[in-house]
Design a protein around this motif. Structure first.
Motif, PDB file in Angstrom:
ATOM      1  N   TYR A 166       0.831  -1.194   0.000  1.00 49.28           N
ATOM      2  CA  TYR A 166       0.000   0.000   0.000  1.00 49.28           C
ATOM      3  C   TYR A 166       0.875   1.257   0.000  1.00 49.28           C
ATOM      4  N   GLY A 167       0.346   2.327  -0.601  1.00 50.45           N
ATOM      5  CA  GLY A 167       1.088   3.575  -0.593  1.00 50.45           C
ATOM      6  C   GLY A 167       0.376   4.676  -1.347  1.00 50.45           C
ATOM      7  N   LEU A 168       1.171   5.647  -1.785  1.00 52.67           N
ATOM      8  CA  LEU A 168       0.638   6.802  -2.511  1.00 52.67           C
ATOM      9  C   LEU A 168       1.302   6.917  -3.878  1.00 52.67           C
ATOM     10  N   LEU A 169       0.523   7.394  -4.838  1.00 52.21           N
ATOM     11  CA  LEU A 169       1.013   7.629  -6.190  1.00 52.21           C
ATOM     12  C   LEU A 169       0.984   9.123  -6.466  1.00 52.21           C
ATOM     13  N   ALA A 170       2.095   9.671  -6.939  1.00 51.52           N
ATOM     14  CA  ALA A 170       2.157  11.071  -7.384  1.00 51.52           C
ATOM     15  C   ALA A 170       2.428  11.061  -8.875  1.00 51.52           C
ATOM     16  N   THR A 171       1.475  11.599  -9.644  1.00 50.23           N
ATOM     17  CA  THR A 171       1.583  11.519 -11.095  1.00 50.23           C
ATOM     18  C   THR A 171       0.875  12.709 -11.734  1.00 50.23           C
ATOM     19  N   LEU A 172       0.613  12.599 -13.033  1.00 53.51           N
ATOM     20  CA  LEU A 172      -0.102  13.636 -13.767  1.00 53.51           C
ATOM     21  C   LEU A 172      -1.368  13.041 -14.366  1.00 53.51           C
ATOM     22  N   ALA A 173      -2.412  13.814 -14.344  1.00 54.90           N
ATOM     23  CA  ALA A 173      -3.670  13.398 -14.949  1.00 54.90           C
ATOM     24  C   ALA A 173      -4.090  14.437 -15.970  1.00 54.90           C
ATOM     25  N   VAL A 174      -4.880  14.011 -16.939  1.00 49.50           N
ATOM     26  CA  VAL A 174      -5.369  14.935 -17.961  1.00 49.50           C
ATOM     27  C   VAL A 174      -6.316  15.933 -17.315  1.00 49.50           C
ATOM     28  N   GLY A 175      -6.014  17.214 -17.494  1.00 51.31           N
ATOM     29  CA  GLY A 175      -6.847  18.264 -16.930  1.00 51.31           C
ATOM     30  C   GLY A 175      -7.704  18.915 -17.999  1.00 51.31           C
ATOM     31  N   ALA A 176      -7.913  20.215 -17.851  1.00 53.78           N
ATOM     32  CA  ALA A 176      -8.729  20.938 -18.826  1.00 53.78           C
ATOM     33  C   ALA A 176      -8.002  20.987 -20.168  1.00 53.78           C
ATOM     34  N   GLY A 177      -8.731  20.643 -21.210  1.00 51.23           N
ATOM     35  CA  GLY A 177      -8.121  20.641 -22.539  1.00 51.23           C
ATOM     36  C   GLY A 177      -7.027  19.604 -22.614  1.00 51.23           C
ATOM     37  N   SER A 178      -5.857  20.020 -23.057  1.00 47.78           N
ATOM     38  CA  SER A 178      -4.726  19.096 -23.166  1.00 47.78           C
ATOM     39  C   SER A 178      -3.741  19.267 -22.020  1.00 47.78           C
ATOM     40  N   ASN A 179      -4.124  20.063 -21.011  1.00 46.51           N
ATOM     41  CA  ASN A 179      -3.236  20.300 -19.884  1.00 46.51           C
ATOM     42  C   ASN A 179      -3.139  19.064 -18.987  1.00 46.51           C
ATOM     43  N   LEU A 180      -1.989  18.924 -18.355  1.00 46.35           N
ATOM     44  CA  LEU A 180      -1.781  17.859 -17.381  1.00 46.35           C
ATOM     45  C   LEU A 180      -1.776  18.463 -15.988  1.00 46.35           C
ATOM     46  N   THR A 181      -2.435  17.792 -15.048  1.00 51.89           N
ATOM     47  CA  THR A 181      -2.591  18.300 -13.693  1.00 51.89           C
ATOM     48  C   THR A 181      -1.950  17.350 -12.696  1.00 51.89           C
ATOM     49  N   PRO A 182      -1.122  17.858 -11.779  1.00 50.20           N
ATOM     50  CA  PRO A 182      -0.567  16.984 -10.745  1.00 50.20           C
ATOM     51  C   PRO A 182      -1.676  16.381  -9.895  1.00 50.20           C
ATOM     52  N   VAL A 183      -1.527  15.104  -9.560  1.00 44.23           N
ATOM     53  CA  VAL A 183      -2.532  14.414  -8.758  1.00 44.23           C
ATOM     54  C   VAL A 183      -1.829  13.409  -7.850  1.00 44.23           C
ATOM     55  N   ALA A 184      -2.352  13.268  -6.631  1.00 41.19           N
ATOM     56  CA  ALA A 184      -1.869  12.254  -5.701  1.00 41.19           C
ATOM     57  C   ALA A 184      -3.048  11.369  -5.312  1.00 41.19           C
ATOM     58  N   ALA A 185      -2.798  10.063  -5.210  1.00 39.50           N
ATOM     59  CA  ALA A 185      -3.891   9.138  -4.938  1.00 39.50           C
ATOM     60  C   ALA A 185      -3.357   7.906  -4.216  1.00 39.50           C
ATOM     61  N   PRO A 186      -4.198   7.260  -3.407  1.00 42.79           N
ATOM     62  CA  PRO A 186      -3.782   5.983  -2.812  1.00 42.79           C
ATOM     63  C   PRO A 186      -3.643   4.923  -3.895  1.00 42.79           C
ATOM     64  N   ILE A 187      -2.731   3.983  -3.675  1.00 41.65           N
ATOM     65  CA  ILE A 187      -2.521   2.919  -4.649  1.00 41.65           C
ATOM     66  C   ILE A 187      -2.239   1.627  -3.892  1.00 41.65           C
ATOM     67  N   ALA A 188      -2.783   0.536  -4.389  1.00 38.85           N
ATOM     68  CA  ALA A 188      -2.607  -0.774  -3.764  1.00 38.85           C
ATOM     69  C   ALA A 188      -2.137  -1.772  -4.812  1.00 38.85           C
ATOM     70  N   LEU A 189      -1.154  -2.591  -4.445  1.00 32.88           N
ATOM     71  CA  LEU A 189      -0.670  -3.666  -5.301  1.00 32.88           C
ATOM     72  C   LEU A 189      -0.937  -4.982  -4.587  1.00 32.88           C
TER      73      LEU A 189
END
Length: 230
Positions: A166-189
């Motif tokens: 278990y942990g956290l993921l820090a990545t980029l997600a598609v935002g408005a238009g073609s912009n990328l937005t930083p996002v953090a989320a829980p992640i489980a393997l």
């Protein structure tokens, strides 16, 4: 080494005195080394090897280790982490939904470290791959991607007793238009062999797997595996 020399003498039907003469060492030195009362000196070993035409020194096999900036871990010491995992995280596109795909962790001989790659993603072109860092100081596991300077990292705890990570993921997600937005989320393997043939893709409320998958994600913060602060 003594056993190897005795074997070579027997194979060649050579006396100890003959070997001592060819190697230019005293018979006393050879006898004492062969019966264990005196250690072989480097000079004696070199001369004996030349006389017999064989190598008497065991070659120490190379121990595969990662580079220091990834923790300097040994291949044999991280074999427990290798395998396939069902990976769960919140969907970035559909509120409340869960995104499921496969992550494979394996030893990469070319890079001499653990590497990971994502598979079976709905958005296959955005599948990530990278290296695994396991520093001894923090005890955490890092899945790290650097694609031409664009970085993504998952910070994971050591596996649970049943193998869940278990942990956290820090990545980029598609935002408005073609912009990328930083996002953090829980992640489980979750270890793949332990969960049969799981559903992949987007898991939504009403799906049979939803509640169990949601439990793994909510416990990450609830059980203190990670903190999300606002």
């Amino acid at each position: 080494m003594a056993a190897r020399i005795r074997e070579e003498l027997a194979r060649r039907r050579m006396s100890r005195q003959m070997l001592a003469d060819i190697a230019k060492i005293s018979i006393s030195t050879l006898e004492k080394a062969l019966n264990g009362s005196r250690p072989f000196t480097v000079a004696s070993v070199v001369r004996l090897e030349a006389a017999l035409g064989v190598s008497l020194r065991d070659r120490v096999p190379k121990v595969s280790t990662s580079r220091s900036d990834l923790g300097g871990y040994a291949k044999a010491g991280v074999a427990w982490l290798e395998g396939d995992y069902l990976t769960l995280r919140p969907s970035f596109e559909v509120a409340g939904a869960i995104y499921a795909y496969r992550t494979q962790i394996h030893w990469d001989e070319a890079q001499e470290c653990l590497a990971f790659r994502e598979m079976d993603r709905l958005d296959a072109p955005f599948s990530q791959k990278g290296v695994v860092s396991i520093p001894s100081k923090s005890g955490q596991i890092y899945l790290y991607t650097n694609d031409q300077g664009q970085m993504r990292v998952a910070i994971l705890n050591r596996p649970h007793i049943r193998g869940e990570i278990y942990g956290l993921l820090a990545t980029l997600a598609v935002g408005a238009g073609s912009n990328l937005t930083p996002v953090a989320a829980p992640i489980a393997l979750l270890p793949w062999p332990g969960i049969g043939n799981p559903k992949l893709g987007r898991i939504q409320q009403g799906d049979a797997e939803y509640q169990d998958c949601r439990k793994h994600l909510t416990m990450i913060v609830d059980a203190g595996y990670a903190k999300l602060l606002t």
